[in-house]
Design a protein around this motif. Structure first.
Motif, short mmCIF file in Angstrom:
data_model
loop_
_atom_site.label_atom_id
_atom_site.label_comp_id
_atom_site.label_asym_id
_atom_site.label_seq_id
_atom_site.Cartn_x
_atom_site.Cartn_y
_atom_site.Cartn_z
N SER A 85 19.65 -8.00 -12.87
CA SER A 85 18.92 -8.21 -11.41
C SER A 85 17.89 -7.03 -10.89
CB SER A 85 20.11 -8.40 -10.25
OG SER A 85 20.74 -6.96 -10.06
N VAL A 86 18.17 -5.90 -11.19
CA VAL A 86 17.42 -4.65 -11.13
C VAL A 86 16.08 -4.69 -11.82
CG1 VAL A 86 17.35 -2.10 -11.42
CG2 VAL A 86 19.48 -3.26 -10.77
N VAL A 87 16.24 -5.08 -13.18
CA VAL A 87 14.97 -5.14 -13.82
C VAL A 87 14.04 -6.07 -13.53
CG1 VAL A 87 14.28 -5.63 -16.16
CG2 VAL A 87 16.14 -4.06 -16.00
N ALA A 88 14.79 -7.12 -13.06
CA ALA A 88 13.92 -8.52 -12.64
C ALA A 88 13.20 -8.23 -11.32
CB ALA A 88 14.81 -9.82 -12.38
N LEU A 91 10.79 3.63 -12.22
CA LEU A 91 9.49 4.34 -12.56
C LEU A 91 8.97 3.78 -13.82
CD1 LEU A 91 8.24 7.27 -12.57
CD2 LEU A 91 9.80 8.20 -14.36
N ASP A 92 9.57 2.99 -14.38
CA ASP A 92 8.79 2.15 -15.52
C ASP A 92 7.95 1.21 -14.81
OD1 ASP A 92 10.32 3.21 -17.48
OD2 ASP A 92 11.82 1.57 -17.70
N ARG A 93 8.24 0.56 -13.77
CA ARG A 93 7.47 -0.31 -13.11
C ARG A 93 6.43 0.24 -12.18
NH1 ARG A 93 8.31 -5.62 -11.16
NH2 ARG A 93 9.81 -5.58 -12.95
N ALA A 94 6.43 1.49 -12.05
CA ALA A 94 5.47 2.53 -11.34
C ALA A 94 4.44 2.65 -12.30
CB ALA A 94 5.96 3.56 -10.52
N GLN A 95 4.84 3.12 -13.49
CA GLN A 95 3.94 3.52 -14.41
C GLN A 95 3.04 2.30 -14.87
OE1 GLN A 95 7.57 5.43 -16.90
NE2 GLN A 95 5.54 5.95 -17.88
N GLN A 96 3.67 1.22 -14.93
CA GLN A 96 2.78 -0.08 -15.53
C GLN A 96 1.90 -0.36 -14.19
OE1 GLN A 96 2.92 -1.62 -18.65
NE2 GLN A 96 1.04 -2.26 -17.47
N LEU A 97 2.31 -0.33 -13.09
CA LEU A 97 1.51 -0.75 -11.81
C LEU A 97 0.28 0.24 -11.74
CD1 LEU A 97 4.16 -1.25 -9.26
CD2 LEU A 97 2.38 -3.11 -10.18
N ALA A 147 1.87 1.26 -6.13
CA ALA A 147 2.84 1.47 -7.00
C ALA A 147 4.05 1.87 -6.46
CB ALA A 147 2.31 2.53 -8.08
N ALA A 148 4.07 2.92 -5.45
CA ALA A 148 5.29 3.34 -4.84
C ALA A 148 6.13 2.15 -4.22
CB ALA A 148 5.09 4.58 -3.95
N ARG A 149 5.35 1.55 -3.47
CA ARG A 149 6.09 0.42 -2.59
C ARG A 149 6.29 -0.69 -3.40
NH1 ARG A 149 3.57 -4.30 -0.74
NH2 ARG A 149 1.52 -3.32 -1.49
N LEU A 150 5.62 -1.16 -4.57
CA LEU A 150 5.98 -2.32 -5.31
C LEU A 150 7.04 -1.90 -6.34
CD1 LEU A 150 2.57 -4.06 -6.04
CD2 LEU A 150 4.07 -4.58 -4.23
N SER A 151 7.19 -1.10 -6.65
CA SER A 151 8.22 -0.52 -7.65
C SER A 151 9.56 -0.19 -6.99
CB SER A 151 7.89 0.55 -8.42
OG SER A 151 7.74 2.17 -7.66
N GLY A 152 9.51 -0.15 -5.54
CA GLY A 152 10.85 0.39 -4.94
C GLY A 152 10.98 1.62 -4.75
N LEU A 153 10.12 2.47 -5.26
CA LEU A 153 10.30 3.88 -4.99
C LEU A 153 9.83 4.51 -3.61
CD1 LEU A 153 9.02 5.43 -8.29
CD2 LEU A 153 11.40 5.74 -7.63
N GLY A 154 9.15 3.62 -2.96
CA GLY A 154 9.00 3.80 -1.45
C GLY A 154 7.92 4.49 -1.01
N SER A 155 7.99 5.73 -1.15
CA SER A 155 6.68 6.57 -0.67
C SER A 155 6.06 7.32 -1.71
CB SER A 155 7.32 7.52 0.42
OG SER A 155 8.08 8.55 -0.17
N ASP A 156 4.76 7.90 -1.38
CA ASP A 156 4.13 8.62 -2.27
C ASP A 156 4.77 9.68 -3.04
OD1 ASP A 156 2.14 6.76 -1.36
OD2 ASP A 156 0.36 8.27 -1.20
N GLU A 157 5.51 10.62 -1.92
CA GLU A 157 6.19 11.67 -2.28
C GLU A 157 7.49 11.50 -3.21
OE1 GLU A 157 7.18 15.56 -2.83
OE2 GLU A 157 5.22 14.53 -1.91
N THR A 158 8.10 10.26 -2.92
CA THR A 158 9.25 9.98 -3.73
C THR A 158 8.73 9.70 -5.13
OG1 THR A 158 10.30 9.02 -1.81
CG2 THR A 158 10.96 8.31 -4.02
#
Length: 316
Positions: free
Chosen positions: A218-221, A264-270, A280-291
């Motif tokens: 579920s997390v990977v999806a 982070l894997d998803r953010a790298q690809q984005l 990339a921060a928003r779509l990957s779930g990391l949230g903010s630029d700083e995170t």
């Protein structure tokens, strides 16, 4: 372009790059070939690959003139010691070459010849530790797909030779030709050299329990969904303490750290797909630029901006 071949060579380390070059010649659509390829060995004739397939048309190095690029494919037995004949052929060809490349454990040949001393290098993940131990002067990058340092280009194993050769085609003749070849071969154009050989999902062993397997899937999806510890525990119908024990037992990490790595894997690809840092921060779930920046610094030792700058040429 000369390929060093020898008995026991890994077949795809040879044929993968060869097919990239063949398709580049076809896509160029001119009478003059962009790449002329020769298989070079100790003697004229045939060598038998590790798979049993024979490679014909091999010529000795003494009969080959100066070549622009030398490619040294790998084989498992090189890790235990490089045969003198492979060293001799490689040294003879590399002396006047503009570029010297290796695929997989072919890096052991270049390292044995001292060509990688003080340089960054890649090899198959399974052999990275051995390369670092045997050749401490080599700066081994154990997770990279391919690495360029001066005139030397080294890659990870097997299919990474295709990525390496696509990168060489792009450097020689531009991204349009490399992209056309990648489309013809139905491969990604092209996995950036410093991209990990594995995603977190691939590197994580399959969970033994159905509960943890469902959570991981579920997390990977959907990495951007709510994957807080309490939410994951509720979805698995276990306590937060029990879920943490499951992650430690099977994945040797905490739920929070594992979720961050997937994101982070998803953010790298984005980022490689052209998205902004904020997106990339928003779509990957990391949230903010700083995170996102903190995750890059902690996990990759770089910044999102530098990561994208370093690999954007491969995506043009």
């Amino acid at each position: 372009m000369a390929f060093v071949v020898y008995d026991g060579v890994t077949l795809l380390d040879v044929t993968g790059p060869l097919e990239v070059l063949h398709q580049a010649n076809l896509a160029h659509q001119t009478q003059a070939e962009l790449y002329e390829v020769v298989l070079v060995g100790k003697e004229r004739g045939v060598v038998r690959a590790g798979s049993g397939v024979e490679l014909a048309g091999v010529v000795p190095a003494a009969e080959v003139g100066a070549v622009g690029t030398v490619v040294v494919p790998g084989a498992d037995h090189l890790v235990g010691g490089v045969p003198d004949e492979v060293l001799e052929v490689t040294a003879a060809l590399a002396e006047a070459a503009v570029r010297v490349a290796s695929v997989c454990s072919g890096a052991f040949v270049l390292a044995q010849l001292g060509m990688l001393d003080g340089r960054r290098a890649a090899t198959h993940w399974r052999h990275a530790g051995a390369l670092a131990r045997q050749y401490p002067k080599v700066r081994v990058e154990p997770d990279a797909l391919h690495v360029a340092d001066g005139r030397y280009v080294t890659s990870a194993g097997i299919s990474a030779g295709i990525d390496l050769t696509l990168a060489m085609v792009e450097g020689d003749h531009g991204s349009d030709l490399a992209r056309a070849v990648a489309r013809e071969l139905v491969v990604f154009m092209q996995r950036p050299g410093g991209q990990s050989q594995f995603s977190t999902a691939m590197a994580t062993p399959p969970a033994r329990t159905d509960q943890l397997r469902a959570i991981a899937e579920s997390v990977v999806a959907d990495p951007a969904a709510d994957h807080s510890l309490s939410t994951l525990a509720a979805a698995a119908a276990v306590s937060t303490r029990h879920l943490t024990r499951l992650f430690q037992s099977e994945f040797s990490t905490t739920p929070g750290r594992w979720v961050e790595r997937v994101r982070l894997d998803r953010a790298q690809q984005l980022l490689l797909d052209g998205h902004s840092i904020t997106t990339a921060a928003r779509l990957s779930g990391l949230g903010s630029d700083e995170t996102l920046r903190r995750a890059f610094a902690r996990q990759l030792g770089t910044t999102p901006t530098e990561y994208r700058r370093r690999f954007q040429a491969a995506k043009q």
